[in-house]
Scaffold this motif. Structure first.
Motif, PDB file in Angstrom:
ATOM      1  N   ASN A 154       1.150   9.139  -5.715  1.00 58.08           N
ATOM      2  CA  ASN A 154       1.576  10.528  -5.503  1.00 58.08           C
ATOM      3  C   ASN A 154       2.491  10.999  -6.616  1.00 58.08           C
ATOM      4  N   ILE A 205       0.843  -1.204   0.000  1.00 60.74           N
ATOM      5  CA  ILE A 205       0.000   0.000   0.000  1.00 60.74           C
ATOM      6  C   ILE A 205       0.876   1.251   0.000  1.00 60.74           C
ATOM      7  N   GLN A 206       1.884   1.208   0.809  1.00 57.79           N
ATOM      8  CA  GLN A 206       2.803   2.349   0.856  1.00 57.79           C
ATOM      9  C   GLN A 206       3.441   2.589  -0.504  1.00 57.79           C
ATOM     10  N   CYS A 237       2.170   1.714  -3.374  1.00 57.63           N
ATOM     11  CA  CYS A 237       1.140   2.226  -4.287  1.00 57.63           C
ATOM     12  C   CYS A 237       0.880   3.696  -4.035  1.00 57.63           C
ATOM     13  N   GLU A 238       0.800   4.059  -2.740  1.00 55.29           N
ATOM     14  CA  GLU A 238       0.575   5.467  -2.425  1.00 55.29           C
ATOM     15  C   GLU A 238       1.696   6.340  -2.967  1.00 55.29           C
ATOM     16  N   LYS A 239       2.866   5.835  -2.786  1.00 52.36           N
ATOM     17  CA  LYS A 239       4.016   6.571  -3.280  1.00 52.36           C
ATOM     18  C   LYS A 239       3.942   6.740  -4.797  1.00 52.36           C
TER      19      LYS A 239
END
Ligand SMILES: Nc1ncnc2c1ncn2[C@@H]1O[C@H](COP(=O)(O)OP(=O)(O)OP(=O)(O)O)[C@@H](O)[C@H]1O
Length: 835
Positions: free
Chosen positions: A488, A480-481, A483-485
């Motif tokens: 962004n 998830i981290q 993907c978030e990165k």
């Protein structure tokens, strides 16, 4: 039968005559003097036991079936012997008589020897001596033959004990013994167990090699000094050594014996653990010199020396038997060594008289038997000669020293055996420890295997599930981290691109504005700047265009500028839905140009089938028309621009040549969900009473002036009639509207009550067509337009993916900026989009 000769006559041999003169037979037989109280005294003890051993007849082998006369006959009592002579017979009483025919060596041993050996094992002393003429079977009885072992080996076996072995291991250890072997030859004592070179070996008449290898010993007291002995408790080893020694005896062929023992042999077996002793004496033949057939002084001297021992022994026996005060033990080495055997109270003598039944041996046989008879008469008692105190002490010291040495050796042997056992035990312990470790390892492995084999418990399952869940959770969080990165990053990238695009579009708008100003000025020039209305229209146009340019509303606009000068046509199609964006650009025929404007209604509907085409128009301007009226053509182009700006967006399609395909038609057909509305001018001209009304909404800030429909009405019809048709088309009055008098500079709406009095023909002319009118409706309620908020990124993607057509525009002729031209060269559509 001849009368039995008296013993006196039989024993009257030359050799014994002197003894008879000194010790009469009556005395010999009764040498134990009777003393007062003798009747109550215990019977006298006879220390010497005499056994007669009669060998086989020497001619039995050569004449097995012949009847060979025998001089000896064993009486029925088994203890007396009758000697047959030419003149009669003589009986000799002995302790036992045995013939080789009846008793072989085993039988003889068991009958007369075994009991004595058992006594030795119990700590007694026994001397077994073989006495008899040469060839009478002394050595045979003592050492045996190939078929049977003699007394030496049998007694050693008995003392040592039979060995028991199992799997190569000795199970029973025999009695510890100490054995020494001496030879008395020519009145010298030799150590047969010593292999050293004797300095004083007597070699006269005998092989030098034999005598030279023997060690001569001195006599100390009653023992041979420093005699070598072999010791041990293993019968096999001891017997093997004795066998070797036996062969080292000095033998010589004589008339009487091919292999005559020319020496006395003493085998002394000590049993130190119990103090027992066995002395085995194989004496040399007792024949005299003439009988031995020795010729010459030297040989006669040898024979005399050999017989010295025999003679001395005879005298000793007679002395003891006679009760003489002096017993001549020291007359020979043999008697010196046998002194203890006669004098020790614990010692017993077994004298085996060997005799031959051969008639030729009769005299020797009788002499031997007389000797034995004398020895048998020896008793121990008061007549026992007084012992020499000094000699006794010396002898006792030697015996004790020997015993101590034997015991020391025995102790040493036991200690070494003990050490050996200790070592074996330690090794066994180590082995056991190693095995125990292996067992413990195997047990641990077994426990592991059993544990693995068990079903996992619920707690274990839960813990494993939890563990797995935690692991998956961690993985998920990390993803998830990531993907978030990534999101962004993508958003940031898109934002940057969007900003770039906005900047480009602002530049394009500026360019477009400048171009429009040019067009406006051209229009003004072409009309000679005389028409006020034109001025007004141009002003309106600029006004509207500036509004559009500066407007930040969400309205989506599309525009394609007619570029008829270059005889090229561009088709621009705009869609609010990126996925449904239809684009196409192609080179067209020089005399055709068209403008297509497509508004797609719903940007939120991604499905192509849901896309609704609100308006599509095609405009074709032929070169013919352009040549007739250049100014009219320009006006038409300006009207197109106006149409884009709102008031005059809708232009009729001028399709001069029906046979030619409409430009951009293919692209339009490819665009799904779009509806093409074409206006055929020829058709309009054919119907003189009809007016074609283009219905659209008023273009406002929040309303792009959406096209509604085209209606055909009579030229006599009124706005009220037109309203009915429009309302039917709109499906109710929810979108209530009022007509705008578009020719009015104020754009005032037509009141509804005046609609019935207002002719349709009063509506403004549309696109210079006489029978075309434009009905612009102002909504009473605001129209909610579902306009797109499409991001630029999708549009940009579409543009990049499109195949460019380099022939579409000419460099340098473009009215757009180089950047726009570049975009147009890459894509078939130019576009301006504002939000
Ligand atoms: N009982 C017997 N049975 C069979 N053969 C015998 C017997 N006694 C003696 N002999 C044989 O007679 C021969 C002489 O015997 P042996 O050597 O024992 O006599 P000896 O008394 O020791 O003589 P010497 O005093 O000369 O040594 C040997 O060949 C021996 O095998």
């Amino acid at each position: 039968m001849a009368p039995t000769p008296s013993s006196k006559s039989i024993l009257s041999t030359p050799s014994s005559k002197s003894h008879h003169s000194r010790t009469p037979s009556s005395k010999r037989l009764n040498f134990t003097k009777e003393t007062p109280g003798a009747a109550s005294a215990p019977p006298p003890e006879h220390p010497v036991e005499v056994i007669g051993r009669i060998r086989n007849h020497s001619e039995t082998k050569t004449k097995p079936n012949a009847v060979i006369p025998s001089s000896l006959q064993i009486n029925t009592d088994g203890k007396s012997l009758r000697v047959k002579t030419e003149i009669g017979y003589r009986n000799f009483s002995l302790d036992g008589v045995s013939s080789s025919e009846e008793d072989d060596l085993d039988g003889f041993y068991k009958k007369f020897v075994e009991a004595r050996i058992n006594g030795v094992k119990s700590g007694n002393k026994c001397t077994i001596m073989m006495y008899g003429p040469t060839g009478s079977g002394k050595s045979h009885t003592m050492f045996g033959c190939a078929k049977q072992q003699g007394i030496v080996y049998k007694s050693l076996r008995d003392i040592l004990g039979e060995e028991e072995e199992e799997n190569g291991e000795r199970l029973r250890v025999g009695t510890f013994v100490q054995v020494s072997v001496l030879e008395i030859y020519n009145e010298e004592i030799y150590d047969l167990l010593s292999s050293g070179i004797s300095g004083g070996g007597f070699t006269l008449g005998w092989p030098k090699s034999t005598s030279a290898s023997k060690v001569r010993l001195e006599v100390m007291g009653k023992k041979a000094k420093n005699a070598t002995f072999i010791s041990g408790n293993e019968a096999g080893k001891i017997l093997k050594e004795v066998q070797k020694v036996e062969k080292r005896r000095i033998v010589k062929s004589t008339l009487c014996n091919e292999r005559s023992s020319r020496s006395h042999c003493l085998i002394i077996v000590d049993v130190p653990t119990v103090g027992g002793q066995l002395m085995l004496v194989d004496m040399a033949g007792s024949e005299n010199i003439e009988q031995a057939g020795q010729i010459g002084l030297e040989a006669k001297m040898q024979t005399a020396k050999i017989n010295q021992g025999n003679t001395a022994l005879k005298r000793v026996v007679e002395s003891i038997a006679n009760g003489d005060s002096h017993v001549p033990f020291r007359d020979s080495k043999l008697t010196m060594l046998l002194q203890d055997s006669f004098e020790d109270d614990k010692s017993k003598i077994l004298m085996i008289l060997c005799a031959s039944p051969d008639m030729k041996e009769l005299h020797k046989t009788i002499a031997t038997l007389e000797y034995g008879a004398k020895a048998k008469c020896i008793v121990r008692g008061p007549h026992t000669p007084i012992k020499d105190k000094g000699a006794e002490d010396s002898s006792s010291a030697v015996i004790l020293g020997s015993r101590i040495a034997a015991l020391d050796q025995f102790i040493f042997k036991l200690q070494s055996e003990n050490k050996l056992k200790e070592k074996e035990r330690n090794e066994a312990k180590k082995e056991l420890k190693k095995k125990e470790e292996e067992v413990s390892i195997l047990r641990a492995k077994l426990a592991l295997v059993e544990e693995k084999g068990k079903e996992p418990s619920e707690e274990e399952i839960n813990s494993k599930v939890n563990e797995r869940t935690q692991m998956l959770k961690r993985e998920l969080e990390s993803k998830i981290q990531e993907c978030e990165k990534m999101a962004n990053e993508v958003v940031e990238m898109e934002r940057r691109k969007m900003e770039e695009r906005m900047f480009q579009q602002q530049q394009e708008v500026e360019m477009l504005r400048a171009r429009l100003e040019e067009v406006e000025s051209e229009l003004r020039l072409s009309r000679g700047c005389g028409s006020e209305s034109s001025e007004t229209e141009g002003g309106n146009f600029m006004k509207r265009f500036l509004e559009v340019s500066s407007d930040d509303s969400d309205m989506v606009k599309s525009m394609d500028l007619d570029r008829s000068i270059d005889l090229e046509t561009s088709v621009v199609t705009y869609g609010t839905n990126t996925n449904n964006f239809c684009e196409g650009r192609q080179s067209v025929t020089p005399n055709k140009a068209f403008l297509t404007t497509v508004y797609e209604e719903d940007e939120y509907e991604n499905d192509d089938e849901d896309k609704e085409v609100i308006e599509e128009k095609k405009m074709i301007v032929t070169p013919e028309i352009e040549s007739k009226d250049q100014s009219s053509s320009r006006e038409m182009r300006i009207q197109n621009i106006f149409t884009l700006c709102g008031n005059y967006r809708e232009l009729p399609q001028l399709d001069i040549n029906e046979n030619e395909p409409k430009l951009g038609e293919n692209e339009l057909q490819k665009s799904k969900g779009t509806t093409e509305i074409s206006i055929d001018l020829k058709e309009n001209h054919n119907t003189l009473d009809d007016v074609e009304v283009y219905v659209k909404w008023e273009a406002l800030k929040e309303n792009p002036g959406q096209f509604i429909t085209t209606l055909k009405v009579s030229k006599d019809s009124t706005l009220a009639d037109l309203r009915k048709l429009i309302e039917i088309h709109l499906g109710g009055d929810q979108n209530a509207f009022t007509f705008l008098v578009l020719g009015d500079p104020l754009g005032a709406p037509v009141p509804k009550e005046k609609e019935s009095a207002t002719s349709t023909m009063k509506l403004p002319i549309c696109n210079n067509q006489l029978r075309g009118r434009l009905a612009c409706l102002r909504p009473v309620k605001p129209i909610i337009l579902r306009l797109s908020h499409m991001p630029f990124s999708s549009l940009e993607n579409k543009m990049v993916a499109t195949t460019p057509d380099s022939n579409f525009t000419k460099k340098g002729d473009s009215c757009f900026s180089p950047m726009i031209d570049q975009q147009l060269s890459l894509t078939p559509f130019g576009n301006v989009r504002r939000y």
